[in-house]
Write an enzyme that holds these catalytic residues in place. Structure first.
Site, PDB file in Angstrom:
ATOM      1  N   ASP A   1       0.830  -1.203   0.000  1.00  0.00           N
ATOM      2  CA  ASP A   1       0.000   0.000   0.000  1.00  0.00           C
ATOM      3  C   ASP A   1       0.875   1.267   0.000  1.00  0.00           C
ATOM      4  O   ASP A   1       1.854   1.346   0.745  1.00  0.00           O
ATOM      5  CB  ASP A   1      -0.871  -0.052   1.282  1.00  0.00           C
ATOM      6  CG  ASP A   1      -2.091   0.830   1.199  1.00  0.00           C
ATOM      7  OD1 ASP A   1      -2.522   1.149   0.074  1.00  0.00           O
ATOM      8  OD2 ASP A   1      -2.636   1.189   2.264  1.00  0.00           O
ATOM      9  N   HIS A   2       0.506   2.238  -0.823  1.00  0.00           N
ATOM     10  CA  HIS A   2       1.132   3.577  -0.806  1.00  0.00           C
ATOM     11  C   HIS A   2       2.656   3.584  -0.736  1.00  0.00           C
ATOM     12  O   HIS A   2       3.243   4.172   0.180  1.00  0.00           O
ATOM     13  CB  HIS A   2       0.614   4.398   0.385  1.00  0.00           C
ATOM     14  CG  HIS A   2      -0.783   4.880   0.197  1.00  0.00           C
ATOM     15  ND1 HIS A   2      -1.120   5.910  -0.641  1.00  0.00           N
ATOM     16  CD2 HIS A   2      -1.948   4.459   0.741  1.00  0.00           C
ATOM     17  CE1 HIS A   2      -2.423   6.103  -0.613  1.00  0.00           C
ATOM     18  NE2 HIS A   2      -2.950   5.229   0.211  1.00  0.00           N
TER      19      HIS A   2
ATOM     20  N   GLY B   1     -11.392   4.083   3.893  1.00  0.00           N
ATOM     21  CA  GLY B   1     -12.703   3.517   4.211  1.00  0.00           C
ATOM     22  C   GLY B   1     -13.154   3.752   5.645  1.00  0.00           C
ATOM     23  O   GLY B   1     -14.342   3.883   5.919  1.00  0.00           O
TER      24      GLY B   1
ATOM     25  N   VAL C   1      -9.259  -0.482   4.049  1.00  0.00           N
ATOM     26  CA  VAL C   1      -9.574  -0.253   5.461  1.00  0.00           C
ATOM     27  C   VAL C   1      -8.299  -0.450   6.268  1.00  0.00           C
ATOM     28  O   VAL C   1      -7.743  -1.547   6.298  1.00  0.00           O
ATOM     29  CB  VAL C   1     -10.651  -1.241   5.958  1.00  0.00           C
ATOM     30  CG1 VAL C   1     -10.971  -0.985   7.425  1.00  0.00           C
ATOM     31  CG2 VAL C   1     -11.907  -1.142   5.103  1.00  0.00           C
TER      32      VAL C   1
HETATM   33 ZN   LIG Z   1      -4.758   4.895   1.001  1.00  0.00          ZN
END
Ligand SMILES: [Zn+2]
Length: 291
Positions: free
Chosen positions: A82-83, A217, A238
Site C-alpha cells: 500500500d502507498h 474507508g 480499510v
Molecule cells: Zn490509502
C-alpha cells in the site's frame, strides 16, 4: 491454490457490483484473523501492508507467510503493498512475492507521476502475476509516513485520469474523490460522488477494464460505502479501523487481566475483535459468498 493478483478479482467485483475488502495488517495475528474470516465468509480478499510494517517484518518473510496461507485457502487472496512512494522498494516487494503493488507518486507532478508509475508497471508486468495500482490526485490525512494536509489534497481530474491510466499501463486505479486517511473529523465528509461516476464512465463505460479503488474507508457511514461501491469502487481500503481494534482489544484485555501473564490469551482476544470487524466490512461491501 489461491494466490492471485488483484486485477481479475476486481474486474469480477466491478461487474457484479460488490467490493473486495483490502485490509491493512501489521502482524501475523491480524493476518490470520483476516484470512480466517474471509475463508469462513467465502469472500475474496486483499491483504495489504504499508511500507513501514513491510520493512519491519521483512517483505520476503511476509510474502512467504502469505503464500503458505493463500495456497491452502479455498478463496482468492492477493498480497498488496500500500502507498509506496519509492520505485525501488516497489520492485523489492514485487521480487519478494507481493501480487499487487501500489506505486504512490501522486504527490509528484503529472508527468513524473506517469513516469514513475509506468516504471513500476513495466517491472511488475515483466515478472508476471503482479498487478499495479496507481493514484491520481491526493488523499488527505496520514497513511504510514505520508502526510497530506486537507487543503493540499487535490481531487482527480477525470480527463487527466484517462491519459494517466493509458500512459502508465496500470491495472487498477485510485482516483482521489475526497476520502481521507485516518479518522474523519466530521460524520459527513465531503465526497465527490459525481466525479467518481464520471471517472468510472470515462474509463469503464464500454466494459470494465480498470477497477477503481476507494482509499480511506474507515469512518465512512454504511450508506456512503454502499454508494461508492454502486458507483464502481471495487477495492475498498480499510486501515485505521483495524489499527484501532488491535490497540483497543490489546489494551482492554491487559487492563482487565493485569495479573495474568499469558500472551496467547491476548492474541485470542485481539483475533476475535479483528474477526468481528472484518465480518462487518465483508458484509457491508457485499463480497460474502463471492469467492
Ligand atoms: Zn490509502
Amino acid at each position: 491454490m489461491a494466490i492471485v493478483d488483484a486485477k481479475e478479482m476486481l474486474i469480477k467485483a466491478t461487474e457484479e457490483n460488490y467490493a473486495v475488502g483490502a485490509f491493512n495488517i501489521t502482524n501475523l495475528i491480524q493476518m490470520e484473523a483476516v484470512v480466517d474470516t474471509a475463508v469462513r465468509m467465502k469472500a475474496p480478499l486483499i491483504i495489504q501492508t504499508s511500507v513501514t510494517p513491510s520493512k519491519f517484518l521483512n517483505a520476503k518473510v511476509l510474502a512467504n507467510i502469505y503464500k503458505t496461507m493463500a495456497e491452502s485457502a479455498p478463496i482468492p487472496i492477493c498480497l498488496h503493498l500500500d502507498h509506496c512512494t519509492d520505485v525501488e522498494y516497489c520492485k523489492t516487494c514485487a521480487d519478494a512475492g507481493y501480487t499487487n503493488i501500489m506505486i504512490d507518486a501522486s504527490k509528484q507532478d503529472f508527468k513524473n507521476n506517469i513516469r514513475q508509475t509506468r516504471e513500476v508497471s513495466d517491472y511488475c508486468h515483466g515478472i508476471g502475476g503482479i498487478s499495479v495500482e496507481g493514484e491520481l490526485g491526493t488523499v488527505s490525512g496520514v497513511e504510514d509516513q505520508i502526510k497530506v494536509a486537507q487543503d493540499e489534497a487535490a481531487l482527480c481530474d477525470p480527463e487527466q485520469a484517462l491519459e494517466f491510466v493509458a500512459k502508465t499501463r496500470i491495472d487498477i486505479f485510485a482516483p482521489a474523490i475526497g476520502t481521507a486517511h485516518g479518522v474523519y473529523k466530521t460524520k459527513n465528509p465531503k465526497l465527490d460522488f459525481d466525479r467518481m461516476e464520471k471517472i468510472f464512465k470515462l474509463i469503464n463505460g464500454k466494459g470494465v477494464k480498470m477497477p477503481l479503488v476507494v482509499h480511506g474507508g474507515t469512518g465512512l457511514q454504511p450508506d456512503v460505502v454502499k454508494r461508492l461501491v454502486s458507483l464502481g469502487g471495487s477495492k475498498f481500503n480499510v486501515s485505521t479501523d483495524l489499527k484501532h481494534v488491535l490497540i483497543d482489544a490489546t489494551y482492554g484485555y491487559i487492563t482487565s487481566h493485569r495479573e495474568e501473564y499469558n500472551p496467547g490469551k491476548i492474541d485470542i482476544a485481539v483475533r476475535e475483535a479483528i474477526m468481528a470487524k472484518i465480518e462487518y466490512w465483508i458484509d457491508l461491501l457485499g463480497s460474502a459468498g463471492k469467492a
